[in-house]
Design a protein around this motif. Structure first.
Motif, short mmCIF file in Angstrom:
data_model
loop_
_atom_site.label_atom_id
_atom_site.label_comp_id
_atom_site.label_asym_id
_atom_site.label_seq_id
_atom_site.Cartn_x
_atom_site.Cartn_y
_atom_site.Cartn_z
N LEU C 161 0.83 -1.20 0.00
CA LEU C 161 0.00 0.00 0.00
C LEU C 161 0.87 1.26 0.00
CD1 LEU C 161 -2.91 -0.91 2.42
CD2 LEU C 161 -3.05 -0.49 0.00
N ALA C 162 2.00 1.19 0.69
CA ALA C 162 2.89 2.35 0.71
C ALA C 162 3.43 2.64 -0.68
CB ALA C 162 4.03 2.12 1.70
N ALA C 163 3.60 1.59 -1.47
CA ALA C 163 4.17 1.77 -2.81
C ALA C 163 3.10 2.04 -3.85
CB ALA C 163 4.96 0.53 -3.21
N TYR C 164 1.86 2.28 -3.41
CA TYR C 164 0.76 2.22 -4.35
C TYR C 164 0.74 3.36 -5.35
CZ TYR C 164 -3.23 -0.56 -5.42
OH TYR C 164 -4.04 -1.46 -6.02
N ASP C 165 1.30 4.48 -4.98
CA ASP C 165 1.24 5.64 -5.85
C ASP C 165 2.44 5.61 -6.79
OD1 ASP C 165 0.90 8.01 -7.07
OD2 ASP C 165 0.76 9.21 -5.25
N GLY C 172 7.42 5.12 -3.75
CA GLY C 172 8.27 3.94 -3.86
C GLY C 172 9.38 3.95 -2.83
N GLU C 173 9.94 5.13 -2.61
CA GLU C 173 11.03 5.20 -1.63
C GLU C 173 10.51 4.95 -0.22
OE1 GLU C 173 13.01 8.86 -2.31
OE2 GLU C 173 14.03 8.11 -4.09
N ALA C 174 9.30 5.46 0.04
CA ALA C 174 8.69 5.19 1.34
C ALA C 174 8.49 3.70 1.52
CB ALA C 174 7.37 5.92 1.46
N ALA C 175 8.02 3.04 0.45
CA ALA C 175 7.79 1.60 0.55
C ALA C 175 9.09 0.87 0.79
CB ALA C 175 7.12 1.09 -0.72
N LEU C 176 10.15 1.30 0.09
CA LEU C 176 11.45 0.65 0.30
C LEU C 176 11.91 0.80 1.73
CD1 LEU C 176 14.06 1.20 -2.52
CD2 LEU C 176 13.07 -0.90 -1.67
N LYS C 177 11.77 2.00 2.22
CA LYS C 177 12.23 2.26 3.58
C LYS C 177 11.42 1.45 4.58
CE LYS C 177 14.33 5.90 5.86
NZ LYS C 177 14.84 7.22 5.69
N TYR C 178 10.12 1.43 4.36
CA TYR C 178 9.24 0.68 5.25
C TYR C 178 9.59 -0.81 5.17
CZ TYR C 178 4.85 -0.18 7.73
OH TYR C 178 3.91 -0.53 8.64
N PRO C 248 8.26 9.10 9.90
CA PRO C 248 7.93 10.34 9.17
C PRO C 248 8.11 10.21 7.66
CG PRO C 248 9.29 10.81 11.06
CD PRO C 248 9.27 9.34 10.93
N ASP C 249 9.19 9.57 7.24
CA ASP C 249 9.41 9.43 5.79
C ASP C 249 8.34 8.55 5.16
OD1 ASP C 249 11.63 10.99 5.80
OD2 ASP C 249 13.03 9.34 6.13
N VAL C 250 8.02 7.46 5.83
CA VAL C 250 7.04 6.54 5.26
C VAL C 250 5.65 7.18 5.24
CG1 VAL C 250 5.90 4.34 5.60
CG2 VAL C 250 8.35 4.50 5.88
N TYR C 251 5.32 7.88 6.31
CA TYR C 251 4.01 8.53 6.36
C TYR C 251 3.91 9.60 5.27
CZ TYR C 251 2.45 6.50 10.80
OH TYR C 251 2.03 5.66 11.77
N GLN C 252 5.02 10.29 5.07
CA GLN C 252 5.00 11.37 4.10
C GLN C 252 4.92 10.83 2.67
OE1 GLN C 252 8.54 13.71 3.99
NE2 GLN C 252 7.50 15.47 3.12
#
Lengths: 101, 256, 594
Positions: C161-165, C172-178, C248-252
């Motif tokens: 879901l984090a990578a969905y956009d 994508g970077e948020a998803a990677l980090k998560y 914070p990065d993932v939420y953002q």
């Protein structure tokens, strides 16, 4: 001549520590992911060693499930990596660095 | 079949070599592989280091008379997971130039090293004098006292004590497959699209998509086209299913 | 050979009602998947949302039924099923209620987001459903292996879901980090399971509890190490400091509805596992783990509140505010008492609605590209869309813990539990951070109700970039906030100031509908507007221009997101005024093993 449990746990802890260290110092996402696999394997060694000494099958069953989880997690993890790459076709593995921290 | 072979190799290992030697060799292999994963600058070499470490772990499993898990370890980890890693590395392409591992934060590495060492030493110290649960009532039954040996005992525990986690893995696979398909379906490779409509110079600009309703319509059409030609997405989906099926296939063997 | 093996294999009684909420949710996902793959056209966003909401509502209804069966006097009471690997008790049923209701809100938000993105993707709803099942499984688990599997089911869904956009590379970077940090925390958690297994001989929570109650470990180093790792792993998941750095990065970076869902469900699952493992199974070792949680809670509270102050991005601010909330919930965990468990559950329940309501507004304000999340884009939101502004204001006020909202009772309950456990200093720290937190919540509220930035002259304070400066700016505008009735251009503002009574709060609400809200409400409110209507229509065009200058766009609230906001707002207000039902529910939500 059997190896005592302490040795197995020691090996497992060292492997776990190396996985964690690699994860913290490497910037390449794929290598970081491999380090997570090392950590999971460290847990597997501990599980099997304990199961052997406790004469209990639970530890081996746990390893069985860890294998399943690792496979599923790798699929999604690498899927995310591939998805990012397809958005940025000029990137290589080397560019897949974490943003920061 | 592989489990059968593994039992034999285990018997050979157990009868001809003292455990301590096997353990030392296995530990050496594991640590060498792990060091390889961490220090190699080329991801392919790291993946090979991972294979070496995983084989060492399988050796440890054999030493602990856990033949089935040793076989599964090699089949699933070395055979599927690492291959998947290598597949992705090759798919993305490793740069020819020397990969420079950048340090993004000053002093991060010494800090990480110190933290990890502290944690490892802490666990070792805490665990060194620790006694594992001698005499803890085995909830799942002793491994050796059951008919059929280790494999049967494991299979039996999976279908009795661990029945719910076993069924929960179904949900895990569903979400893993779903995730892999979603991630690779998406918009697809921009290069293919460029080839289709012939506008090679039209870069897939992320910002322009979001401005007006017209451009978002364009995007919708693009997404619809992608749904039809979903070839590369299915490829990765296929890999995922083959990976995730490996454990359940082996568990069917257990059942028999 | 096979015959003898089968003869000795006694499969435990399969009580599928024990896991029926999970089955309903996964079944809903499978149903959508089946329909999507069988029909030529992909299932429409609205219908996939409808099925998701239906599945979640059925799961919610059954969870309530289960809860009644467990807690009522004539009911069957709590029991363990599937060879003791899952517990059906008040705790698990209540978490199932919380998660199912979160799925309803999340499905509505996601529909709006997909619609704004122009995407048809029923997979988003499927992922939501399955990962919710994982969260419920974590709470119901009576075995560390099941906790781990539930954690993974939940997390994998959230990674995707984090990578969905795929339009924003931040996603994508948020998803990677998560993914990396989530995998890291999972591995730590797993190692904790391994060590705990070694120390107690079982992964079953009931087995661990009974082993520890029957034996006194002379050398408990292994267990302590295992507990530490379990704690660290789960603290990563719930984003407790110092393991919060990913949040914070993932939420953002994540799509806003996914962020809201993630903020709610990851915390619910993580805290449920934390409560189940530590309070229930390792309860006899509370003297060892309580101090650790005190420290983590204190650090989390302070970090969350202080770091939120300096954020200029609303999603980052909400991320830090959710870290602050995690600290509050940890207060209930650290109390390690029945009161603490029920307070934590109550907090999780109301928190999930508050945070998802906030992110519902954020996802609308973010626009079609889902990237207008700076504080500046919230300036004067009230004019552009009063519904959004009032909803977000309500959510933020509730998060600040103002009375007559659910947030007040939640904070009160955890503080009471903490004081009841004689950890008064932590309660004091929590109250101080609550005051700090109220400051940044109110800052956003004031910003939304302040006048929009004037190009020059009128309000020099507005020229200060959003950020720390925005605080003083918003504060300075507090006095003038009462006449912010639409004037945006200099001329308009001067006119307003000139002919408007200084105290003008009620009409200000109706003006906002003209200021860019193109929804149906506009027509609805036209009648109420009265004499000022014509003047506003004149101003309307000018205001739109101003909005475009400010980077904003006309805000259209998708009906589904409107419903999501309404659900969250009604929940927050209704149970804020009448907290009885929820507190009763939380107090009855006891765990099987104590």
């Amino acid at each position: 001549m059997t190896v005592s449990l302490q040795w197995y746990i020691g090996l497992s802890v060292v492997l776990f520590g190396m996985g964690a260290l690699g994860l913290l110092i490497r910037r390449n996402v794929l290598v970081m992911y491999m380090c997570i696999e090392l950590m999971l394997n460290a847990a597997n060694i501990a599980f099997v060693a304990f199961a052997e000494k406790l004469n209990d099958i639970g530890g081996q069953a746990a390893v069985f499930f860890v294998l399943v989880v690792a496979a599923a997690e790798v699929v999604v993890g690498l899927g995310i990596v591939v998805a990012i790459f397809r958005r940025r076709p000029d990137a290589t593995v080397d560019d897949l660095h974490m943003m920061k921290g | 079949m592989t489990g059968f072979l593994a039992i034999h190799s285990s018997a050979i290992v157990a009868t001809t070599l003292p455990d301590a030697v096997v353990f030392a060799v296995a530990a050496l292999i594991i640590l060498a592989g792990a060091v390889g994963v961490i220090v190699e600058r080329n991801p392919v070499h790291s993946a090979l280091g991972l294979v070496i470490a995983l084989f060492g772990v399988a050796l440890i499993f054999l030493l602990l008379k856990d033949d089935f898990l040793a076989a599964v370890q090699i089949i699933v980890y070395a055979g599927a997971i690492v291959v998947l890693f290598l597949f992705v590395i090759m798919f993305l392409g490793v740069d020819k130039r020397e990969v420079i591992v950048r340090e993004s934060l000053r002093g991060q590495r010494p800090l990480a090293l110190a933290l990890v060492l502290l944690a490892a030493v802490g666990i070792l110290l805490l665990g060194a004098g620790a006694h594992y649960a001698l005499g803890a009532s085995s909830a799942t039954g002793a491994a050796t006292s059951q008919p059929g040996g280790e494999v049967a005992a494991l299979g039996r525990s999976v279908f009795t004590t661990y029945l719910l986690p076993f069924e929960a893995t179904a949900a895990l696979f569903i979400i893993a497959i779903l995730g892999a398909v979603v991630l690779t379906k998406g918009r697809g490779a921009p290069s293919e699209k460029r080839g289709e409509d012939g506008s090679a110079g039209d870069e897939p600009d992320d910002v322009s998509m979001s401005d007006g309703p017209g451009s978002s319509e364009d995007l919708e059409i693009g997404a619809g086209e992608q749904e039809g030609e979903n070839g590369s997405g299915g490829e990765v989906g296929g890999v995922s299913t083959s990976v995730v099926r490996a454990p359940s296939a082996t568990s069917q063997e257990v059942e028999e | 050979m096979a015959g003898t093996l089968l003869a000795t294999l006694t499969i435990p009684h399969l009580d599928y009602t024990a896991v029926l909420p999970e089955i309903i949710l996964v079944g809903g996902a499978l149903f959508i998947m089946l329909v999507t793959s069988l029909s030529r056209k992909s299932m429409g966003t609205a219908s996939s949302m409808g099925w998701t909401v239906l599945a979640a509502c059925v799961a919610l209804g059954f969870s309530i039924y289960q809860w009644v069966g467990v807690t009522a006097h004539g009911g069957h009471g709590a029991y363990a099923a599937f060879a003791g690997s899952i517990a059906v008790d008040g705790f698990s049923s209540m978490v199932a209620v919380i998660v199912s209701s979160s799925v309803v809100v999340a499905a509505l938000m996601e529909e709006g987001w997909l619609r704004r993105q122009g995407r048809v993707s029923p997979e988003m709803h499927m992922l939501t459903l399955v990962s919710a099942a994982g969260a419920i499984l974590m709470a119901a688990a009576n075995d560390l292996i099941v906790v781990f599997l539930g954690l993974e089911i939940m997390s994998i869904g959230l990674y995707v879901l984090a990578a969905y956009d795929y339009r924003r590379k931040e996603s994508g970077e948020a998803a990677l980090k998560y993914l990396i940090l989530g995998g890291f925390s999972s591995a730590i958690f797993l190692y904790g399971i391994a060590l705990t297994y070694g120390a107690t001989g079982t992964t079953n929570l009931a087995g661990i509890a009974s082993y520890l109650s029957k034996n006194i470990l002379l050398h408990d180093g292994l267990l302590l190490a295992g507990m530490a790792l379990l704690l660290v792993g789960l603290c990563f998941k719930v984003a407790a400091a110092p393991f919060h750095l990913w949040a914070p990065d993932v939420y953002q970076g994540s799509p806003s509805p996914a962020t809201g869902y993630m903020a709610a469900v990851a915390k619910i699952g993580g805290f449920a596992a934390l409560l189940r493992i530590f309070v229930s199974a390792l309860g006899s070792y509370r003297a060892d783990w309580q101090p650790a949680i005190w420290v983590i809670a204190a650090v989390t509270l302070v970090v969350g509140a202080v770091m939120a102050l300096v954020q200029t991005d609303v999603k980052r601010m909400l991320a830090y505010s959710s870290i602050n909330h995690a600290g509050f919930i940890l207060l209930g965990v650290a109390a390690a008492s029945t009161a603490g468990v029920s307070a934590s559950l109550y907090y999780l329940f109301v928190y999930s609605f508050m945070v998802m309501g906030s992110f519902a507004v954020v996802s609308v304000v973010g626009g079609s590209s889902d990237d207008a999340h700076s504080l500046a884009s919230y300036r004067g939101l009230h004019r552009r869309s009063p519904w959004l502004a009032w909803t977000l204001a309500l959510m933020l006020i509730a998060q600040a813990g103002i009375p007559f909202t659910t947030g007040f009772m939640a904070k009160l309950e955890v503080l009471t539990a903490s004081i009841g456990a004689h950890v008064t200093w932590l309660a004091v720290v929590a109250m101080v951070t609550a005051a700090v937190a109220a400051f940044f919540y109110l800052r956003v509220v004031l910003l939304m109700f302040s006048t929009a930035p004037a190009p020059s002259g009128v309000a020099p304070m507005d020229a200060i970039p959003a950020g720390v400066g925005a605080m003083s700016s918003a504060g300075a505008h507090r006095g003038t906030a009462s006449y912010e009735d639409g004037g945006l251009s200099e001329v308009g503002e001067y006119l307003r100031v000139a002919d408007t009574p200084a105290d003008y709060p009620v009409e200000g609400m109706s003006f906002g509908f003209y200021a860019g809200d193109q929804g149906d409400q506009r027509k609805g409110m036209e009648g109420e507007d009265g004499g000022d209507g014509s003047e506003d229509l004149v101003l309307y065009g000018r205001e739109m221009d101003g909005d475009m200058d400010g980077g904003g766009e006309a805000i259209y609230i998708t009906p589904s997101v409107g419903v999501a906001m309404a659900i969250c707002a009604c929940f927050t207000v209704f149970f804020g005024i009448i907290p009885g039902p929820l507190t009763t529910m939380a107090h009855a939500a006891t765990m099987l093993i104590r």
